[in-house]
Design a protein around this motif. Structure first.
Motif, short mmCIF file in Angstrom:
data_model
loop_
_atom_site.label_atom_id
_atom_site.label_comp_id
_atom_site.label_asym_id
_atom_site.label_seq_id
_atom_site.Cartn_x
_atom_site.Cartn_y
_atom_site.Cartn_z
N THR A 186 -11.43 -41.49 7.76
CA THR A 186 -12.47 -40.53 8.09
C THR A 186 -12.00 -39.12 7.78
N GLN A 187 -12.85 -38.35 7.14
CA GLN A 187 -12.62 -36.92 6.95
C GLN A 187 -13.82 -36.21 7.54
N GLN A 188 -13.54 -35.18 8.34
CA GLN A 188 -14.63 -34.47 9.01
C GLN A 188 -14.39 -32.97 8.93
N PHE A 189 -15.48 -32.25 8.72
CA PHE A 189 -15.47 -30.80 8.73
C PHE A 189 -16.76 -30.34 9.40
N GLY A 190 -16.65 -29.61 10.47
CA GLY A 190 -17.84 -29.13 11.16
C GLY A 190 -18.77 -30.27 11.50
N SER A 191 -19.99 -30.19 11.00
CA SER A 191 -21.02 -31.18 11.31
C SER A 191 -21.13 -32.30 10.29
N ILE A 192 -20.21 -32.34 9.31
CA ILE A 192 -20.29 -33.39 8.30
C ILE A 192 -19.06 -34.29 8.37
N ALA A 193 -19.26 -35.53 7.94
CA ALA A 193 -18.15 -36.49 7.92
C ALA A 193 -18.35 -37.41 6.73
N ASN A 194 -17.23 -37.83 6.15
CA ASN A 194 -17.22 -38.85 5.12
C ASN A 194 -16.32 -39.98 5.61
N ILE A 195 -16.84 -41.17 5.59
CA ILE A 195 -16.09 -42.33 6.06
C ILE A 195 -15.97 -43.34 4.93
N PHE A 196 -14.73 -43.73 4.64
CA PHE A 196 -14.47 -44.87 3.77
C PHE A 196 -14.17 -46.04 4.70
#
Length: 157
Positions: free
Chosen positions: A95-105
């Motif tokens: 998981t990578q998250q910044f503020g209100s967004i996230a990308n999950i592999f």
């Protein structure tokens, strides 16, 4: 065949955390043969115009992307999922998250029945955002593992 999906309210546990939404993402499509899938619950996980992108390797090389709306995905997959049974489980997550967004592999294993032999492995790439109240999946892209594209160790337990 068109599948009617009734609108329902989101389950708070499904959308209040990244763990909850990923858990629900797998639960709604999994189940034994003969059991209807939870498409109404599934629809609550996404933005209204979500896009699903399934990556397929072409014979002879290259890839193609099958892009669908939620309704197109449901209409295409409901009958075989219910007829044959399907169980997909997350086995690892990055998981990578910044503020209100996230990308999950999210690395998965697929089976016809819970605990049965693995029929596929791959990675779901989920792009999400939090609106201050809950998480939404904005898009989902996935690709099954193949001899040409084994899952890198970074994405395995």
């Amino acid at each position: 065949k068109h599948v009617s999906v009734a609108p329902v309210a989101a389950v708070s546990a499904d959308v209040s955390s990244l763990d909850g939404i990923v858990k629900a993402y797998y639960e709604v499509i999994s189940g034994p043969a003969g059991r209807p899938r939870e498409w109404s619950r599934d629809r609550t996980l996404y933005v209204p115009d979500v896009r699903f992108v399934e990556i397929h390797e072409k014979k002879g090389g290259g890839v193609r992307a099958l892009t669908e709306t939620h309704e197109e995905y449901v209409d295409r997959t409901d009958a075989p999922l219910v007829r044959d049974g399907f169980d997909e489980r997350e086995i690892h997550r990055v998981t990578q998250q910044f503020g209100s967004i996230a990308n999950i592999f999210s690395t998965y294993e697929s089976r016809r029945t819970a605990g049965g032999p693995v029929i596929a492995r791959g990675i779901n790439s989920l792009q999400l955002f939090h609106d201050g109240t809950r998480w939404f999946i904005a898009s989902a892209t996935w690709q099954d593992e193949s001899p040409q594209h084994p899952i890198p160790k970074t994405f395995l337990p």
